[in-house]
Design a protein around this motif. Structure first.
Motif, short mmCIF file in Angstrom:
data_model
loop_
_atom_site.label_atom_id
_atom_site.label_comp_id
_atom_site.label_asym_id
_atom_site.label_seq_id
_atom_site.Cartn_x
_atom_site.Cartn_y
_atom_site.Cartn_z
N SER A 51 39.31 58.71 53.05
CA SER A 51 38.69 57.50 53.60
C SER A 51 39.14 57.25 55.03
CB SER A 51 39.05 56.29 52.75
OG SER A 51 38.71 56.52 51.41
N THR A 52 40.41 57.57 55.30
CA THR A 52 40.95 57.32 56.64
C THR A 52 40.35 58.28 57.66
OG1 THR A 52 42.99 56.72 55.56
CG2 THR A 52 43.10 57.03 57.92
N ARG A 53 40.08 59.51 57.24
CA ARG A 53 39.63 60.51 58.22
C ARG A 53 38.12 60.72 58.27
NH1 ARG A 53 44.30 64.87 56.90
NH2 ARG A 53 46.01 63.64 57.74
N CYS A 54 37.39 60.11 57.34
CA CYS A 54 35.95 60.40 57.28
C CYS A 54 35.26 60.02 58.59
CB CYS A 54 35.29 59.65 56.14
SG CYS A 54 33.50 59.89 56.12
N PRO A 55 34.55 60.98 59.22
CA PRO A 55 33.87 60.67 60.48
C PRO A 55 32.72 59.68 60.29
CG PRO A 55 33.37 62.91 59.76
CD PRO A 55 34.42 62.40 58.84
N LYS A 56 32.25 59.53 59.06
CA LYS A 56 31.16 58.59 58.81
C LYS A 56 31.69 57.30 58.20
CE LYS A 56 27.30 59.47 59.12
NZ LYS A 56 26.40 59.15 60.26
N GLU A 57 32.97 57.16 58.12
CA GLU A 57 33.62 55.98 57.57
C GLU A 57 33.15 55.66 56.15
OE1 GLU A 57 32.79 53.49 61.05
OE2 GLU A 57 34.92 53.57 61.52
N PHE A 58 32.93 56.72 55.40
CA PHE A 58 32.59 56.57 53.98
C PHE A 58 33.91 56.46 53.22
CE2 PHE A 58 31.43 58.19 49.75
CZ PHE A 58 30.26 57.49 49.50
N ASP A 59 34.03 55.40 52.41
CA ASP A 59 35.28 55.20 51.69
C ASP A 59 35.22 55.96 50.36
OD1 ASP A 59 37.61 54.34 50.54
OD2 ASP A 59 37.31 52.23 51.05
N LEU A 60 35.54 57.25 50.41
CA LEU A 60 35.40 58.10 49.24
C LEU A 60 36.37 57.69 48.13
CD1 LEU A 60 34.17 60.47 47.74
CD2 LEU A 60 35.59 62.02 49.05
N ALA A 61 37.57 57.27 48.51
CA ALA A 61 38.54 56.86 47.49
C ALA A 61 37.98 55.71 46.66
CB ALA A 61 39.85 56.46 48.16
N LYS A 62 37.35 54.78 47.35
CA LYS A 62 36.77 53.64 46.66
C LYS A 62 35.56 54.07 45.81
CE LYS A 62 35.48 48.93 47.87
NZ LYS A 62 34.95 48.13 48.96
#
Lengths: 174, 284, 665
Positions: free
Chosen positions: A68-79
């Protein structure tokens, strides 16, 4: 049936992911997963919901938020993984990483009962559920000696309130 | 200075030395910690990965109790509690609908959502002078690997207090305490956290990598501000040694223990004797 | 007055949310309207003929067209109207597209609003006066801002057509980024070999006035008649006397205090320097920040060795005014840097790539310098940290581009190509070396581009891995590059000796300020905006100001050169006429009631208000009134709004016309 509707309720748009794989590249658990984390989003994009929800990846995710911190698209994958697990439980999908789920269940049961974590209760419940009696038998006595595992639970006063919260919000596993 | 205190479950059990050292150092620094009455578990990983509403409600109950006690700021020394409480506080602030729903569930309105801070932020605030009150103590010149783990500096949202990739705040504190922080690669890599029991194999591998990098870069000790990280890095070293023969032991200290030593507190006062890997300070 | 109304469907653009036949029908009932129709494409030939025919048959005096924005087709319709014998200023546009159909969803409401918009326009047009266009002379001389390949090309084209050009370059030498490059894709010809002859040509061209180490400070005037103030920064070297012998540079004792801008900080340079040996002009500059003379007055070695007495420590910046008719902006780009930036910067930097702390993690331009025969290693592939030959290089694309979190959402367009070139150049020289490229998509649209990339993969064995890199860290002297091959679905870690980041192309940091100085629009990134992305790609919306190269959006060399020639031809089109016709929308002063307070003069942004003396019969001045210089007035209406005695009015937008419009609401 898992529908687009359910997926939409995760309040994140999976279409913004362009499958660069940076989440997988940085995932500390990546080597232990069948499917890479980016593939989980791909399954969702393709409507292959069952594939995503049946993957052990969603259970192995440790929620460390690196993706989530590094995603260039600011997708919160953890969430997003949280949401998928919740859906999987609601839909009664068989969890491949059984012990992980058993641990979480045992942990939450202590909170439901006592309001706070109760190590001895947790260990007892987890070991009974998994039949894994031998692990960590070497460290346990030391933990006792150091006073790190209490004999008695840490009960809070408002245990009724706690039970109430659980009953209203817990996900009932099918 | 008075501040609300949320010890969290670990600090009453597996990480009791963390609690002890936080309280001790706070005392020396002139900070009064007011524990939230009847606080409950934040739900940790287990709650948020199974039910979002459960996780939010568990945290919200603590925020409610704190606000009823008139606490404007809460210290949560456990990185996981800090992460859960601040993410929930953020959600309650940003989403009035969610707040309303949770308040109905709890039967009460949360009048003022307190701000959650972690131990690093607290030490940052009190300044350098007090942390080195008594000189010539246990950790002078120690080569120190400051380990942030994952939850302390991620995500870089509302509560961010340091860079999520190259944090420096702990380094600044240990420098004040007379130690030498090392530059290393694994300071924000995950140790496997909640998988400690069910998937010990993962935790052993990840913790091994972290400790090996610290060792390779000549660290004498590793400093952490998270009870989960501490358990994995300290208690699991036995398992690491079993799997990786070449592993060399390295002591892992809580930030509060480290700061306490530089204040002249003893290892026993700080609970350092409770660790699995013993810490032998150079100058004591 | 007989008014005709013409409602355009604009295909589906208006028709989708506006019931056009209904609007036409309603318009037909408005007072003064004698004819009202709708049509699918009013701007098309048959559409225009519809207007022309109606004017003749119904003997119309004025026309209202309900269509797209007047920016789009006002000219088209005014021309059509004029063709049918009506004064073009008796044609008004009601914007029922941008102001209505594009911004509304409900068809009933859209239809009602369109009827309203038509009604206002009808009320206005009934009060329009026939006007005649204004003719203004043109200064047939151009200014080009920026001396990279785009600016050079544009200057040469205009100069070769016989017109004078002032080329303004902020650096000590022209040449821009192209002069730093090694070889160019897809032909691998040497960049300097093809560029330097052009630089010399610029310098020697009798029609080109080169102002290097200079910056545009102020722009006044308008198309055909700009007055530009240029700051010629002090070089501390007299360019009339200097022969470029280089003795001063050779003898300068300050050798290591500044990093070489030309070598992208890979080497150092002296305090008195030329950026590179082939610099044009070949006249040094003194860096007063590091020069000992400027610090304590103790050194003057350059003065001693200069046989021509060209060193002048007392030199000051000079402001020079240039009158030109057209301006071509060609200020180029900069590269995104991965270093940590302040909180509020749109550039977040890459902590996971070390924020620039690793010496052998470099950017594309640094790699160009290493690969260049004129570079610090004379073209030998040696890594910066220890001057050894890297045996494994990782190239990472899309750093800062296509990354909203860390930089910008746009694609920088050239990186796919230059990365393939970099990997190829490396493999050609280091035969046992390995080259890996982390990419997301390969964008190789261009003549021989795709073939070029395939050659790198197929013949030179460059390993392409589809995925973004999550982290770079150092371990045992290697740079560990952690990525994921998203095609195979496997994690990949490469122990590289060097990493090259294809960082985003971003506008020059001062681009927004320059745009405000000139008065041209720019996008949120700071790239200059063209007036129409398809049909007018090299014109800014300010008349007489044209755009070339990467200051408009990321571009490669062929595109920049094409754009430069296009911009030059636009300037030449302008110079093709002796006069410029302008719309007569200018302020007019009613001298009878003007009190001469000159508030208007204070507020006029174009300095168009002058002081006029009204003489009595005996020739002596009795009073002063405001006077509008029609050549300078842009019709903005500020004077009109300011005037306390209501003695200034804007032609075509008189109070009576505006009030009529408002009353119709």
């Amino acid at each position: 049936m898992i529908t687009e509707e359910i997926i939409r309720n995760t309040s994140q748009n999976p279409n913004i992911c362009y499958q660069c794989g940076k989440c997988s590249a940085g995932c500390p658990i990546r080597n232990y997963m069948d499917d890479s984390p980016n593939k989980i989003i791909r399954y969702i994009q393709l409507g292959l919901y069952e594939k995503a929800l049946n993957s052990d990846t969603i259970w192995l995710c440790a929620g460390c938020l690196t993706c989530s911190t590094r995603c260039p698209k600011e997708f919160d994958l953890a969430k997003f993984m949280d949401a998928l697990r919740e859906i999987a439980l609601k839909e009664g999908i068989k969890v491949k990483e059984k012990n992980l789920l058993k641990f979480h269940k045992a942990f939450l049961n202590q909170i439901k009962k006592h309001g706070r974590a109760y190590e001895l209760g947790l260990v007892r419940e987890y070991k009974l559920a998994t039949g894994d009696m031998m692990s960590d038998v070497d460290v346990a006595p030391a933990m006792f000696m150091k006073g790190k595992i209490g004999i008695l639970p840490h009960n809070i006063k408002d245990r009724k309130g706690m039970k109430d919260i659980f009953e209203k919000t817990e996900v009932k596993i099918k | 200075m008075k501040i609300g205190y949320y010890p969290g479950c670990s600090l009453t059990g597996t990480a009791k030395e963390y609690d002890k050292s936080v309280r001790k150092t706070a005392e020396v620094l002139g900070i009064e910690l007011i524990e939230i009455d009847d606080w409950n578990c934040c739900g940790a990983t287990s709650a948020h990965i199974t039910s979002h509403r459960l996780a939010l409600s568990l945290s919200a109950r603590n925020l409610l109790l704190a606000s009823k006690q008139g606490l404007k700021e809460i210290l949560a020394p456990c990185a996981a509690c800090y992460s859960r409480l601040s993410l929930s506080a953020e959600e309650l602030i940003k989403k009035p609908d969610a707040k309303k729903e949770i308040e109905e569930l709890l039967g009460e309105e949360i009048l003022e959502i307190p701000k959650i801070i972690n131990l690093v932020q607290l030490y940052q605030r009190v300044g350098a002078e007090k942390m080195i009150e008594k000189k010539g103590t246990g950790n002078a010149k120690l080569k120190t690997a400051c380990y942030y783990g994952c939850l302390l500096v991620r995500p870089s949202g509302l509560n961010s207090f340091d860079d999520s990739e190259e944090p420096q705040s702990m380094e600044k504190i240990v420098t004040i305490c007379g130690a030498e922080p090392i530059d290393w690669n694994y300071k924000t890599e995950c140790c496997g956290a909640a998988h400690s029991i069910a998937r010990k194999d993962i935790v052993v591998d990840l913790s091994h990598k972290i400790l090996t990098d610290a060792k390779t870069r000549k660290a004498d000790i590793v400093i952490t501000a998270c009870p989960m990280c501490h358990t994995n890095l300290d208690m699991r070293q036995k398992d690491i040694k079993k799997k990786f023969d070449k592993h060399e032991k390295i002591p892992v200290l809580y930030l509060s223990e480290f700061v306490g030593l530089s204040m002249g507190l003893t290892k026993e006062e700080l609970g350092i004797d409770l660790h699995f890997v013993p810490f032998e300070s150079k100058t004591v | 007055m007989k008014v005709g109304v013409f409602i355009c469907h604009c295909g589906e653009n208006i028709g989708r949310t506006v019931d056009c036949p209904k609007v036409a029908e309603a318009a037909g009932k408005l007072p003064g309207v004698v004819h009202s129709v709708d049509y699918k494409y009013m701007c098309s030939d048959p559409g225009q003929n519809l207007i022309k025919q109606a004017i003749k048959e119904k003997e119309l005096d004025a026309v209202v067209v309900g269509s797209c924005s007047p920016h789009m087709h006002e000219k088209t319709f005014r021309k059509a109207v004029e063709g049918a014998g009506i004064n073009p200023f008796l044609c008004e546009i009601a914007n029922i597209r941008e102001h209505c159909s594009w911004v509304h969803e409900n068809k009933d409401e859209g239809t009602d609003k369109s009827i309203d918009l038509i009604r206002y326009a009808v009320e206005k047009v009934k009060r329009n006066e026939p006007l005649t266009t204004i003719r203004v002379p043109i200064t047939k001389r151009a200014m080009v801002i920026g001396g990279g390949i785009s600016g050079i090309q544009a200057s040469l084209d205009i100069a070769n057509a016989g017109y004078e050009v002032v080329l303004v370059e902020k650096e000590p030498s022209i040449g821009g980024h192209m002069s730093q490059l090694s070889e160019t894709f897809p032909t691998l010809d040497c960049s300097q070999c093809i560029l330097t002859p052009r630089m010399v040509e610029v310098y020697q061209h009798p029609k080109i006035k080169l102002m290097s180490f200079s910056e545009v400070e102020k722009v006044e005037g308008f198309i055909g008649n700009f007055k530009v103030t240029v700051r010629k920064k002090a070089r501390f070297v007299d360019d009339e006397k200097c022969t470029g012998c280089g003795d001063c540079i050779q003898n300068c004792p300050i050798k290591k205090k500044a990093l070489s801008e030309f070598d992208e900080n890979l080497t150092t340079r002296t305090a008195i320097y030329v950026p590179f040996p082939q610099a044009v002009p070949n006249i040094p500059v003194i860096d007063s920040e590091i020069c000992t003379y400027f610090k304590n007055g103790k050194c003057s070695m350059c003065v001693k060795v200069c046989g021509r007495g060209a060193i002048d420590f007392e030199q000051k910046d000079k402001l020079i005014e240039e009158e030109v008719g057209a301006i071509i902006v060609a200020t180029g780009f900069k590269l995104y840097s991965i270093e940590k930036k302040p909180e509020d910067s749109p550039i977040k930097g890459y902590g996971e790539y070390g924020y620039g702390k690793y010496k052998d993690v470099i950017d594309g331009l640094q790699f160009e310098r290493i690969a260049s025969a004129s570079g610090p290693t004379e073209g030998e592939f040696l890594r910066p940290s220890d001057n050894t030959v890297p045996k494994k290089i990782v190239f990472i694309q899309c750093v800062g581009s296509r990354d909203e979190a860390k930089g910008f959402s746009y694609c920088s367009k050239i990186c796919c190509m230059y990365t393939a070139k970099h990997a190829m150049l490396y493999k050609h020289k280091v035969h046992d070396g390995e080259a890996y490229v982390f990419y997301m998509d390969i964008r190789a649209g261009g003549k021989m581009y795709e073939e070029f990339v395939r050659r790198a993969i197929e013949e030179d064995d460059v390993k392409y891995i589809r995925g973004r890199v999550s982290k770079i860290y150092e371990e045992n002297g290697k740079y560990m590059v952690k990525g994921e091959d998203t095609i195979a679905g496997v994690p990949v870690t490469i122990d590289a000796d060097m990493v090259v980041l294809a960082t985003a192309m971003i506008p020059q940091p001062e681009s927004k300020k320059l745009a405000q100085t000139i008065g041209i629009p720019y996008d949120s990134y700071g790239f200059f905006n063209e007036v129409h992305p398809k049909l007018r790609p090299v014109e800014s919306s300010t008349g007489g100001v044209f755009l070339a190269g990467a200051c408009q959006s990321p571009r490669d060399i062929p595109e920049s050169v094409s754009m430069a020639s296009a911009a030059a031809s636009k300037a030449l089109v302008l110079f093709g006429s002796d006069f410029l016709e302008r719309e007569p929308i200018v302020a007019k002063v009613n001298e009878n009631i003007c009190a001469g307070c000159f508030y208007c003069k204070k507020v006029c942004p174009y300095n168009a208000i002058e002081i006029k003396e009204i003489p009595s019969k005996n020739g002596k001045p009795v009073r002063v009134v405001a006077y509008v210089n029609e050549g300078l007035c842009q019709g903005c209406g500020t004077c009109n709004a300011t005037c306390p005695s209501k003695s200034v009015e804007l032609t075509g937008y008189t109070d009576a016309q505006i009030f009529a419009e408002i009353s119709a609401i």
